[in-house]
Every structure is written in C-alpha cells, then in structure tokens.
Scaffold this motif. Structure first.
Motif, PDB file in Angstrom:
ATOM      1  N   LYS A 143      31.659 106.877  60.443  1.00 32.92           N
ATOM      2  CA  LYS A 143      30.549 107.237  61.914  1.00 32.92           C
ATOM      3  C   LYS A 143      32.184 107.846  62.970  1.00 32.92           C
ATOM      4  O   LYS A 143      31.751 108.689  63.242  1.00 32.92           O
ATOM      5  CB  LYS A 143      29.500 106.004  61.942  1.00 32.92           C
ATOM      6  CG  LYS A 143      28.885 105.768  61.098  1.00 32.92           C
ATOM      7  CD  LYS A 143      28.226 104.004  62.226  1.00 32.92           C
ATOM      8  CE  LYS A 143      27.342 103.176  61.198  1.00 32.92           C
ATOM      9  NZ  LYS A 143      27.349 101.861  60.994  1.00 32.92           N
ATOM     10  N   LYS A 144      32.523 107.532  62.766  1.00 32.81           N
ATOM     11  CA  LYS A 144      33.848 107.820  63.980  1.00 32.81           C
ATOM     12  C   LYS A 144      34.208 108.916  63.390  1.00 32.81           C
ATOM     13  O   LYS A 144      34.709 109.878  63.939  1.00 32.81           O
ATOM     14  CB  LYS A 144      35.680 106.977  63.649  1.00 32.81           C
ATOM     15  CG  LYS A 144      35.162 105.340  64.791  1.00 32.81           C
ATOM     16  CD  LYS A 144      36.338 104.827  64.602  1.00 32.81           C
ATOM     17  CE  LYS A 144      36.630 103.690  65.336  1.00 32.81           C
ATOM     18  NZ  LYS A 144      37.427 102.868  65.211  1.00 32.81           N
ATOM     19  N   HIS A 145      34.270 109.233  62.014  1.00 33.21           N
ATOM     20  CA  HIS A 145      34.809 110.704  61.463  1.00 33.21           C
ATOM     21  C   HIS A 145      33.535 111.880  62.073  1.00 33.21           C
ATOM     22  O   HIS A 145      33.974 112.211  62.264  1.00 33.21           O
ATOM     23  CB  HIS A 145      34.890 110.346  59.995  1.00 33.21           C
ATOM     24  CG  HIS A 145      35.449 112.067  59.642  1.00 33.21           C
ATOM     25  ND1 HIS A 145      36.418 112.235  59.027  1.00 33.21           N
ATOM     26  CD2 HIS A 145      33.820 112.620  59.487  1.00 33.21           C
ATOM     27  CE1 HIS A 145      36.244 113.982  59.049  1.00 33.21           C
ATOM     28  NE2 HIS A 145      34.076 114.040  58.401  1.00 33.21           N
ATOM     29  N   PHE A 146      32.277 111.316  62.025  1.00 36.27           N
ATOM     30  CA  PHE A 146      31.397 112.446  62.787  1.00 36.27           C
ATOM     31  C   PHE A 146      31.615 112.543  64.165  1.00 36.27           C
ATOM     32  O   PHE A 146      31.264 113.236  64.687  1.00 36.27           O
ATOM     33  CB  PHE A 146      29.861 111.553  62.008  1.00 36.27           C
ATOM     34  CG  PHE A 146      29.408 111.560  60.101  1.00 36.27           C
ATOM     35  CD1 PHE A 146      29.894 112.950  59.415  1.00 36.27           C
ATOM     36  CD2 PHE A 146      29.004 110.456  59.688  1.00 36.27           C
ATOM     37  CE1 PHE A 146      29.537 113.089  58.411  1.00 36.27           C
ATOM     38  CE2 PHE A 146      29.079 110.994  58.612  1.00 36.27           C
ATOM     39  CZ  PHE A 146      28.752 111.871  57.248  1.00 36.27           C
ATOM     40  N   ARG A 168      33.953 112.583  66.228  1.00 36.50           N
ATOM     41  CA  ARG A 168      35.093 112.745  66.116  1.00 36.50           C
ATOM     42  C   ARG A 168      35.271 114.338  66.158  1.00 36.50           C
ATOM     43  O   ARG A 168      35.380 115.414  66.016  1.00 36.50           O
ATOM     44  CB  ARG A 168      36.134 111.972  65.473  1.00 36.50           C
ATOM     45  CG  ARG A 168      37.083 111.587  65.847  1.00 36.50           C
ATOM     46  CD  ARG A 168      38.628 110.535  65.290  1.00 36.50           C
ATOM     47  NE  ARG A 168      38.638 109.261  65.860  1.00 36.50           N
ATOM     48  CZ  ARG A 168      38.998 108.480  65.650  1.00 36.50           C
ATOM     49  NH1 ARG A 168      39.661 108.402  63.866  1.00 36.50           N
ATOM     50  NH2 ARG A 168      39.465 107.541  65.826  1.00 36.50           N
ATOM     51  N   ALA A 169      34.313 114.780  64.025  1.00 31.28           N
ATOM     52  CA  ALA A 169      34.686 115.825  64.118  1.00 31.28           C
ATOM     53  C   ALA A 169      33.596 116.773  65.214  1.00 31.28           C
ATOM     54  O   ALA A 169      33.197 118.109  65.193  1.00 31.28           O
ATOM     55  CB  ALA A 169      33.420 116.134  62.484  1.00 31.28           C
ATOM     56  N   ALA A 170      32.262 116.215  65.612  1.00 33.25           N
ATOM     57  CA  ALA A 170      30.918 116.844  66.051  1.00 33.25           C
ATOM     58  C   ALA A 170      31.705 117.151  67.778  1.00 33.25           C
ATOM     59  O   ALA A 170      31.529 117.942  68.341  1.00 33.25           O
ATOM     60  CB  ALA A 170      29.708 115.985  66.124  1.00 33.25           C
ATOM     61  N   PHE A 171      32.271 116.283  67.868  1.00 32.27           N
ATOM     62  CA  PHE A 171      33.291 116.786  69.767  1.00 32.27           C
ATOM     63  C   PHE A 171      34.334 117.525  69.045  1.00 32.27           C
ATOM     64  O   PHE A 171      34.537 118.568  70.105  1.00 32.27           O
ATOM     65  CB  PHE A 171      34.368 115.574  70.005  1.00 32.27           C
ATOM     66  CG  PHE A 171      34.840 115.464  70.990  1.00 32.27           C
ATOM     67  CD1 PHE A 171      34.624 115.961  72.375  1.00 32.27           C
ATOM     68  CD2 PHE A 171      36.304 115.986  71.059  1.00 32.27           C
ATOM     69  CE1 PHE A 171      35.052 115.818  73.823  1.00 32.27           C
ATOM     70  CE2 PHE A 171      37.051 116.367  72.755  1.00 32.27           C
ATOM     71  CZ  PHE A 171      36.692 115.894  73.809  1.00 32.27           C
ATOM     72  N   VAL A 172      34.775 117.433  68.030  1.00 39.28           N
ATOM     73  CA  VAL A 172      36.361 119.184  67.614  1.00 39.28           C
ATOM     74  C   VAL A 172      35.274 120.466  67.750  1.00 39.28           C
ATOM     75  O   VAL A 172      35.694 121.265  68.330  1.00 39.28           O
ATOM     76  CB  VAL A 172      36.970 118.309  66.966  1.00 39.28           C
ATOM     77  CG1 VAL A 172      37.884 120.184  65.920  1.00 39.28           C
ATOM     78  CG2 VAL A 172      38.050 117.218  67.155  1.00 39.28           C
ATOM     79  N   PHE A 183      25.312 119.618  62.808  1.00 37.07           N
ATOM     80  CA  PHE A 183      24.855 119.130  61.478  1.00 37.07           C
ATOM     81  C   PHE A 183      25.882 117.332  61.548  1.00 37.07           C
ATOM     82  O   PHE A 183      25.330 116.172  62.016  1.00 37.07           O
ATOM     83  CB  PHE A 183      26.301 120.050  60.869  1.00 37.07           C
ATOM     84  CG  PHE A 183      26.337 119.137  59.167  1.00 37.07           C
ATOM     85  CD1 PHE A 183      25.036 119.205  58.451  1.00 37.07           C
ATOM     86  CD2 PHE A 183      27.459 119.027  58.871  1.00 37.07           C
ATOM     87  CE1 PHE A 183      24.925 118.360  57.295  1.00 37.07           C
ATOM     88  CE2 PHE A 183      27.572 118.384  57.848  1.00 37.07           C
ATOM     89  CZ  PHE A 183      25.929 118.127  56.910  1.00 37.07           C
ATOM     90  N   CYS A 184      27.226 117.642  62.169  1.00 40.25           N
ATOM     91  CA  CYS A 184      27.386 115.840  62.132  1.00 40.25           C
ATOM     92  C   CYS A 184      26.957 114.982  62.964  1.00 40.25           C
ATOM     93  O   CYS A 184      27.384 113.804  62.599  1.00 40.25           O
ATOM     94  CB  CYS A 184      29.288 116.104  62.558  1.00 40.25           C
ATOM     95  SG  CYS A 184      29.894 117.028  62.012  1.00 40.25           S
ATOM     96  N   LEU A 185      26.476 115.325  64.404  1.00 39.65           N
ATOM     97  CA  LEU A 185      25.435 114.757  64.735  1.00 39.65           C
ATOM     98  C   LEU A 185      23.992 113.986  64.076  1.00 39.65           C
ATOM     99  O   LEU A 185      24.058 112.459  64.343  1.00 39.65           O
ATOM    100  CB  LEU A 185      25.212 114.981  66.245  1.00 39.65           C
ATOM    101  CG  LEU A 185      26.178 115.012  67.420  1.00 39.65           C
ATOM    102  CD1 LEU A 185      25.551 115.783  68.892  1.00 39.65           C
ATOM    103  CD2 LEU A 185      26.997 113.848  67.545  1.00 39.65           C
TER     104      LEU A 185
END
Length: 127
Positions: free
Chosen positions: A2-5, A7-11, A52-54
C-alpha cells in the motif's frame, strides 16, 4: 504494498506537473505552435501513473489481491514500461519542437506505438 502505491502515485503526480510545465514553457520559449508528442507526457504520467496507482491502492485496500512475492516484479515491469514510453514521447517531442530531421531508424524507434496506432486508424498527418 500500500505504501508503494501511495509513493508511486505521489512521484507520478510530481512528474506529471513537471512535464506539463516543461511543455508549456519550452514551446512558448521556442515559439512553437504546432502539434507535438511533448504535450502527451503530462497526461500519460497523470493518468497511467498517478490515477492508476491510486486505483490500485484502493483495490489493494479493499481486496488485498497482490501476491506477496510476485507483486513487486509485476509493478516494476509496469513502471519501467510507463517510463520508457514517456521517455520516447519526450524525446520525440523535443525533436518536433526543435524541427530536427530524424533518420528513418531513429524516427521508428521513438514512440513506435504512436506511429503504428495512427497508421492503424488511417491518421497519416505527422505529429
């Protein structure tokens, strides 16, 4: 996961903003007014990256569907594919704004999916 998704959404959101501002300022500075693939890097990172990540974050929160061992490999492949695609769009857009003549091989290697999609629907105007 969940943290990966998250962080990736933020990036990807940050990358979308950077490429959107770069497109606007670079074309304004260059005096370019035509169509360019540089304009689609912002929506690619915004929709295929952040949104997509969200969506994946919400789905993982609700269903916990990502396998423990293979989930990271699948997502790494997705991230590589998205970034390679956006890099191709970015480089093609820079060449278009600068008015550079590309060799046939280089032209085919930069964003081949855009070219083949356009040819499939009968769109023959060069972006």
């Amino acid at each position: 996961m969940k943290k990966h998704f998250a962080r990736a959404a933020f990036v990807y959101a940050a990358l979308a903003m950077v490429f959107g501002v770069f497109y606007r300022e670079f074309t304004k500075f260059s005096g370019f007014t035509g169509q360019t693939t540089l304009s689609v890097t912002h929506p690619h990172y915004f929709l295929l990256g952040m949104v997509f990540c969200l969506v994946m974050l919400m789905a993982e929160q609700l269903f916990s569907f990502m396998p423990a061992g293979k989930g990271g490999k699948i997502l790494a492949l997705y991230h590589v594919g998205l970034n390679v695609t956006c890099l191709g769009l970015f480089l093609r857009g820079l060449a278009q704004v600068q008015g550079m003549a590309l060799s046939r091989g280089l032209d085919a290697s930069l964003s081949p999916e855009m070219k083949s999609t356009g040819e499939a629907i009968g769109y023959d105007k060069k972006l």
